[in-house]
Design an enzyme around this catalytic site. Structure first.
Site, mmCIF file in Angstrom:
data_model
loop_
_atom_site.group_PDB
_atom_site.id
_atom_site.type_symbol
_atom_site.label_atom_id
_atom_site.label_comp_id
_atom_site.label_asym_id
_atom_site.label_seq_id
_atom_site.Cartn_x
_atom_site.Cartn_y
_atom_site.Cartn_z
ATOM 1 N N TYR A 264 -6.267 -4.435 6.089
ATOM 2 C CA TYR A 264 -6.210 -4.246 4.545
ATOM 3 C C TYR A 264 -5.990 -2.886 3.864
ATOM 4 O O TYR A 264 -5.215 -2.418 3.038
ATOM 5 C CB TYR A 264 -7.064 -5.344 3.766
ATOM 6 C CG TYR A 264 -6.820 -5.408 2.452
ATOM 7 C CD1 TYR A 264 -5.990 -6.574 1.833
ATOM 8 C CD2 TYR A 264 -7.727 -5.070 1.423
ATOM 9 C CE1 TYR A 264 -5.488 -6.419 0.407
ATOM 10 C CE2 TYR A 264 -7.514 -5.194 0.082
ATOM 11 C CZ TYR A 264 -6.474 -5.901 -0.485
ATOM 12 O OH TYR A 264 -6.239 -6.108 -1.503
ATOM 13 N N LYS B 256 -3.219 -0.558 2.211
ATOM 14 C CA LYS B 256 -3.054 -0.239 0.864
ATOM 15 C C LYS B 256 -3.079 1.370 0.770
ATOM 16 O O LYS B 256 -2.347 1.863 -0.389
ATOM 17 C CB LYS B 256 -4.531 -0.785 0.046
ATOM 18 C CG LYS B 256 -4.468 -2.414 -0.196
ATOM 19 C CD LYS B 256 -3.210 -2.706 -0.913
ATOM 20 C CE LYS B 256 -3.163 -4.468 -1.119
ATOM 21 N NZ LYS B 256 -2.115 -4.828 -1.772
#
Length: 272
Positions: free
Chosen positions: A156, A160
């Site tokens: 994750y 990002k």
């Protein structure tokens, strides 16, 4: 700006069926736009469309943004319905919270497929339409996890962080055609998902680490995205804005060291 369909600006929001994406869609509606909401959760998306109850201004498109064919079909559907695209918000995202050693390659690819590939594909498709029209705005929704490493976020957080750099790459090239590209990095936000996965202990830790001492709201995220897509932000391009109550600015910002600052003394005096 008139109320005729042909003259209204059009905003495309991915992951628009719920949470931050839905709040962003509602911001655009409140500011006179027509809105296309893309989401891979067909049932929730259809329910959202019924709740918004504005079929003349809202188009819902079931779309997996990690699939090039589905993104291309969505772009055609938006143009067929509204004839133009003025803003794109790449909000669709997924997360797998596992330790590094427990994260499989399938987990890795699933997260990057939606969070990074999806933004690339949608910006390629919808950004091209804005370039042809002579201008527009793209806002990507990253995360504070793209600025600060943390546990359980190898896929994750990496997705990002890459999304933040992808934003700058697009900003440099599309800016030449009048298309601005920016990114926000939300901190903890009060969403239904956060309420499910953030324990009391986790929430307490965040309250201690965030100078404003609370979670953000989906409306606060939407307001920032809306601003970046508006004419008021006409000279802002290639920027990352942490919408996080000061979480990133605090850095190591140990709560113990912050105690005794003016806000803390005021709070103590109020309870004396």
């Amino acid at each position: 700006m008139t109320d005729t369909t042909s003259s209204r600006r059009v905003a495309v929001v991915t992951g628009g069926a719920r949470g931050i994406g839905l709040a962003i869609g509602q911001w655009f509606l409140a500011h006179g736009h027509q809105v296309a909401l893309l989401d891979n959760d067909r049932a929730t998306l259809e329910a959202t469309g019924r709740t918004l109850a504005q079929p003349d201004r809202v188009l819902t498109v079931n779309c997996d943004v990690s699939d090039p064919a589905q993104v291309d079909a969505a772009a055609h559907a938006v143009v067929a319905r509204f004839g133009r695209v003025d803003a794109l918000v790449n909000n669709a995202g997924v997360a797998v919270f596992k330790r590094v050693a427990e994260t499989s390659f399938a987990d890795w690819r699933a997260v990057l497929g939606t969070n990074l590939d999806g933004a690339f594909l949608c910006t390629q498709a919808f950004g091209a339409l804005m370039v042809q029209a002579g201008g527009g705005a793209v806002v990507n929704v990253a995360s504070i996890s793209g600025l600060r490493a943390s546990t359980l976020r190898v896929a994750y957080g990496t997705s990002k962080a890459a999304l933040i750099h992808l934003t700058k790459q697009y900003a440099v090239e599309l800016g030449n055609a009048g298309v601005r590209v920016n990114v926000i990095a939300p901190g903890p936000v009060e969403t239904e998902m956060a309420k499910l996965v953030h324990s009391v202990a986790i929430r307490s830790d965040y309250y201690d680490a965030i100078p404003l001492g609370r979670y953000g709201s989906v409306e606060e995220m939407a307001n920032t995205v809306g601003f970046l897509c508006s004419d008021a932000a006409s000279f802002i391009n290639g920027q990352v804005i942490a919408v996080d109550g000061g979480f990133d600015a605090a850095g190591v910002g140990l709560p113990t060291l912050r105690r005794g600052l003016p806000s803390e003394r005021a709070a103590e005096a109020a309870h004396a």
